[in-house]
Design a protein around this motif. Structure first.
Motif, PDB file in Angstrom:
ATOM      1  N   LEU A  75       0.819  -1.205   0.000  1.00 10.34           N
ATOM      2  CA  LEU A  75       0.000   0.000   0.000  1.00 10.34           C
ATOM      3  C   LEU A  75       0.854   1.257   0.000  1.00 10.34           C
ATOM      4  O   LEU A  75       0.354   2.345   0.209  1.00 10.34           O
ATOM      5  CB  LEU A  75      -0.916  -0.018   1.230  1.00 10.34           C
ATOM      6  CG  LEU A  75      -1.784  -1.270   1.331  1.00 10.34           C
ATOM      7  CD1 LEU A  75      -2.481  -1.308   2.675  1.00 10.34           C
ATOM      8  CD2 LEU A  75      -2.794  -1.304   0.200  1.00 10.34           C
ATOM      9  N   ASN A  76       2.129   1.110  -0.244  1.00  9.01           N
ATOM     10  CA  ASN A  76       3.035   2.248  -0.271  1.00  9.01           C
ATOM     11  C   ASN A  76       2.921   3.060  -1.548  1.00  9.01           C
ATOM     12  O   ASN A  76       3.487   4.126  -1.649  1.00  9.01           O
ATOM     13  CB  ASN A  76       4.483   1.754  -0.186  1.00  9.01           C
ATOM     14  CG  ASN A  76       5.025   1.919   1.217  1.00  9.01           C
ATOM     15  OD1 ASN A  76       4.312   2.353   2.100  1.00  9.01           O
ATOM     16  ND2 ASN A  76       6.272   1.566   1.408  1.00  9.01           N
ATOM     17  N   LEU A  77       2.235   2.511  -2.534  1.00  9.74           N
ATOM     18  CA  LEU A  77       2.301   3.080  -3.872  1.00  9.74           C
ATOM     19  C   LEU A  77       1.094   3.947  -4.165  1.00  9.74           C
ATOM     20  O   LEU A  77      -0.002   3.710  -3.653  1.00  9.74           O
ATOM     21  CB  LEU A  77       2.381   1.945  -4.900  1.00  9.74           C
ATOM     22  CG  LEU A  77       3.596   1.054  -4.684  1.00  9.74           C
ATOM     23  CD1 LEU A  77       3.363  -0.296  -5.323  1.00  9.74           C
ATOM     24  CD2 LEU A  77       4.823   1.700  -5.275  1.00  9.74           C
ATOM     25  N   PRO A  78       1.265   4.948  -5.049  1.00  9.00           N
ATOM     26  CA  PRO A  78       0.137   5.815  -5.384  1.00  9.00           C
ATOM     27  C   PRO A  78      -0.892   5.083  -6.215  1.00  9.00           C
ATOM     28  O   PRO A  78      -0.576   4.156  -6.952  1.00  9.00           O
ATOM     29  CB  PRO A  78       0.809   6.943  -6.188  1.00  9.00           C
ATOM     30  CG  PRO A  78       2.036   6.313  -6.758  1.00  9.00           C
ATOM     31  CD  PRO A  78       2.505   5.343  -5.716  1.00  9.00           C
ATOM     32  N   GLY A  79      -2.145   5.500  -6.120  1.00  8.08           N
ATOM     33  CA  GLY A  79      -3.192   4.896  -6.934  1.00  8.08           C
ATOM     34  C   GLY A  79      -3.754   3.659  -6.260  1.00  8.08           C
ATOM     35  O   GLY A  79      -3.282   3.176  -5.241  1.00  8.08           O
ATOM     36  N   CYS A  80      -4.801   3.108  -6.831  1.00  8.65           N
ATOM     37  CA  CYS A  80      -5.436   1.926  -6.284  1.00  8.65           C
ATOM     38  C   CYS A  80      -4.609   0.694  -6.604  1.00  8.65           C
ATOM     39  O   CYS A  80      -4.103   0.547  -7.710  1.00  8.65           O
ATOM     40  CB  CYS A  80      -6.840   1.773  -6.875  1.00  8.65           C
ATOM     41  SG  CYS A  80      -7.976   3.092  -6.382  1.00  8.65           S
ATOM     42  N   ALA A  81      -4.512  -0.209  -5.631  1.00  5.91           N
ATOM     43  CA  ALA A  81      -3.745  -1.428  -5.853  1.00  5.91           C
ATOM     44  C   ALA A  81      -4.473  -2.336  -6.823  1.00  5.91           C
ATOM     45  O   ALA A  81      -5.681  -2.524  -6.739  1.00  5.91           O
ATOM     46  CB  ALA A  81      -3.527  -2.130  -4.515  1.00  5.91           C
ATOM     47  N   SER A  82      -3.752  -2.914  -7.762  1.00  6.26           N
ATOM     48  CA  SER A  82      -4.350  -3.857  -8.700  1.00  6.26           C
ATOM     49  C   SER A  82      -3.636  -5.196  -8.680  1.00  6.26           C
ATOM     50  O   SER A  82      -4.095  -6.149  -9.286  1.00  6.26           O
ATOM     51  CB  SER A  82      -4.331  -3.284 -10.121  1.00  6.26           C
ATOM     52  OG  SER A  82      -2.997  -3.114 -10.569  1.00  6.26           O
ATOM     53  N   VAL A  83      -2.500  -5.290  -7.995  1.00  2.95           N
ATOM     54  CA  VAL A  83      -1.769  -6.538  -7.879  1.00  2.95           C
ATOM     55  C   VAL A  83      -2.208  -7.228  -6.589  1.00  2.95           C
ATOM     56  O   VAL A  83      -2.085  -6.667  -5.502  1.00  2.95           O
ATOM     57  CB  VAL A  83      -0.243  -6.294  -7.862  1.00  2.95           C
ATOM     58  CG1 VAL A  83       0.498  -7.605  -7.650  1.00  2.95           C
ATOM     59  CG2 VAL A  83       0.198  -5.650  -9.168  1.00  2.95           C
ATOM     60  N   GLN A  84      -2.734  -8.433  -6.717  1.00  2.00           N
ATOM     61  CA  GLN A  84      -3.224  -9.162  -5.556  1.00  2.00           C
ATOM     62  C   GLN A  84      -2.058  -9.594  -4.678  1.00  2.00           C
ATOM     63  O   GLN A  84      -1.101 -10.205  -5.149  1.00  2.00           O
ATOM     64  CB  GLN A  84      -4.012 -10.400  -6.012  1.00  2.00           C
ATOM     65  CG  GLN A  84      -4.673 -11.170  -4.878  1.00  2.00           C
ATOM     66  CD  GLN A  84      -5.812 -10.383  -4.235  1.00  2.00           C
ATOM     67  OE1 GLN A  84      -6.575  -9.702  -4.928  1.00  2.00           O
ATOM     68  NE2 GLN A  84      -5.928 -10.463  -2.926  1.00  2.00           N
ATOM     69  N   THR A  85      -2.129  -9.284  -3.397  1.00  2.00           N
ATOM     70  CA  THR A  85      -1.094  -9.688  -2.452  1.00  2.00           C
ATOM     71  C   THR A  85      -1.705 -10.611  -1.403  1.00  2.00           C
ATOM     72  O   THR A  85      -2.923 -10.754  -1.294  1.00  2.00           O
ATOM     73  CB  THR A  85      -0.456  -8.474  -1.774  1.00  2.00           C
ATOM     74  OG1 THR A  85      -1.462  -7.753  -1.051  1.00  2.00           O
ATOM     75  CG2 THR A  85       0.178  -7.548  -2.802  1.00  2.00           C
ATOM     76  N   GLY A  86      -0.838 -11.233  -0.611  1.00  2.00           N
ATOM     77  CA  GLY A  86      -1.307 -12.119   0.439  1.00  2.00           C
ATOM     78  C   GLY A  86      -0.907 -13.560   0.186  1.00  2.00           C
ATOM     79  O   GLY A  86      -0.167 -13.876  -0.751  1.00  2.00           O
TER      80      GLY A  86
END
Length: 473
Positions: free
Chosen positions: A23-34
């Protein structure tokens, strides 16, 4: 934006002081993590994936075109994760907001910015994953995380005897939450940064295993070539279609905005058919400038307008006026072809309402826009598979070759590889801009006392004037 329960908790935790790298990056996250229980894969952030089988995969979000990002950026991750760079498998990134170059706001490799733009986020990515693994191991052993060490993909117990491989900790590590800043290794502890001797892609490139755009092969693939206007801006009006269509292996031939496309079952057959083309061109909107015209305009502009000052130190005009010896010179920098080792090429496949493109591109998100331009698709309907690049030099920032492959694929509905010949690349490529440089220097007793540098042309050399000119003048 779709958000599952885990991502919601991570966002909430981050807002209250916790730090989650994804979540450090600008914009909405699109890469699934976990963590995925079915596959045993853990993605702590957009760049890293660790599996319970001890595989470590790094998603490289800058392209490899011979300049060394494949090795250099992997080394940044490896240093903080505390594993050898060669233990990491590298994959090229898909198009996603997380992978945009923060210096440009695009997913772009250029301007010699890969290390500068990745230095902090990639080190934080590796350090965060390592810390979460340590925290998980410490929880199992019921010791303080600060007492544990890591080495070669293992977390070491404080007793110096017990250890656990990263793979056994991935599920537990996913439950850990980092609060506060992640400490990065000090320079004195670096094992790999600045010490990596070999290139990680050397063997694959030496043995032909590295996949370049020109190497892509798909089932039932056909080949396309494009005959472009001999003058920029010219349009094809007509051509001997029936004659060309009757040639061996030719599947289609048609006029496009870019010229005349020929599609055949073999590349050489497409080229032979191209040689038989007789095209009528409309040059009414074509550019009529010549090289002498360009430099005549540059000289006039240089004399009429001093332009904007990018950098001024002292009073150069006064120094030059009082010069004991004044030396003046004018230099022309001509238009030059980039002449990449791998010719321009792209493979496109339109099917099921979407398009896939395999291409050696420096800007995959721009490639999606180019592929959608002559279709009814949106950029979101286009998937770009980035390959190794046989040289870029900025030429592959322009996506004309992807645009051409996509418009042909949209028509023929089968996989199509479009290839530029080297002659076409030299004749029709986007050249390095022409420049006019005027320089004046004052000398006293053979020593430089002042100088002035005037540049006329596209503003691509501003960086030099601001940063690389001698600071004392």
């Amino acid at each position: 934006m779709a958000m599952n329960r885990r991502d919601f908790l991570k966002v909430s935790t981050s807002a209250s002081g916790g730090l989650l790298l994804a979540l450090n990056l600008p914009g909405c996250a699109s890469v699934q993590t976990g963590y995925e229980p079915e596959t045993g894969e853990w993605k702590p952030n957009a760049w890293l994936e660790l599996t319970r089988d001890n595989d470590i995969i790094f998603t490289l979000d800058r392209v490899e075109m011979g300049q060394g990002t494949y090795t250099g950026l992997t080394t940044l991750i490896a240093e903080e994760l505390d594993v050898a760079p060669e233990a990491i498998r590298v994959e090229f990134a898909p198009v996603a907001p997380e992978y945009r170059n923060p210096l440009f706001g695009l997913q772009l490799t250029g301007g010699s910015t890969s290390v500068a733009s990745s230095w902090q986020p990639l080190r934080e990515a590796g350090a965060s994953a390592r810390l979460m693994l340590v925290m998980a191991a410490a929880r199992v052993w019921r010791v303080e995380p600060g007492q544990c060490k890591t080495e070669g993909g293992y977390v070491r117990h404080p007793n110096g005897l017990d250890s656990m491989p990263y793979g056994k900790l991935v599920e537990l590590a996913d439950k850990e939450v980092i609060r506060g800043d992640v400490p990065l290794k000090p320079r004195s502890q670096w094992k790999y940064i600045g010490r990596q001797a070999g290139r990680l892609d050397a063997e694959a490139k030496s043995t032909g295993q590295a996949m370049y755009g020109i190497d892509v092969e798909l089932p039932d693939m056909v080949y396309a070539v494009m005959t472009r206007s001999p003058r920029y801006g010219g349009l094809a009006v007509s051509f001997n279609r029936d004659q060309v269509r009757a040639m061996p292996g030719v599947l289609d031939a048609f006029i496009t905005e870019r010229g005349v496309a020929v599609v055949a079952d073999r590349y050489w057959r497409a080229r032979k058919a191209q040689e038989a083309l007789a095209v009528e061109w409309d040059f009414s909107e074509a550019v009529g400038l010549s090289n002498p015209d360009v430099f005549k305009h540059y000289r006039q502009a240089a004399g009429d307008d001093p332009g904007e000052d990018e950098r001024v130190d002292g009073d150069p005009e006064a120094v030059l006026e009082k010069a004991g010896t004044l030396v003046e010179a004018e230099y022309e920098q001509p238009y030059l072809a980039h002449a990449t080792m791998e010719p321009m090429n792209a493979t496109a496949w339109y099917r099921d309402g979407g398009m896939e493109v395999w291409a050696p591109t420096q800007a995959p998100d721009l490639g999606r826009i180019a592929a959608a331009r002559h279709t009814d698709l949106s950029p979101d309907d286009v998937t770009i598979h980035t390959t190794f690049l046989g040289g870029g030099f900025g030429r592959r920032l322009t996506q004309d070759y992807i645009e051409e492959a996509a418009l042909v694929a949209y028509r023929v509905k089968v996989p199509v590889k479009l290839i530029w010949s080297r002659e076409e690349d030299t004749r029709h490529g986007f050249f390095r801009p022409a420049m006019l440089h005027r320089m004046a220097a004052s000398l006293e007793d053979g020593q430089l006392t002042g100088w002035d540098h005037q540049i006329v042309g596209p503003q691509i050399l501003d960086w030099y004037v601001r940063n690389a000119a001698p600071a004392q003048y």
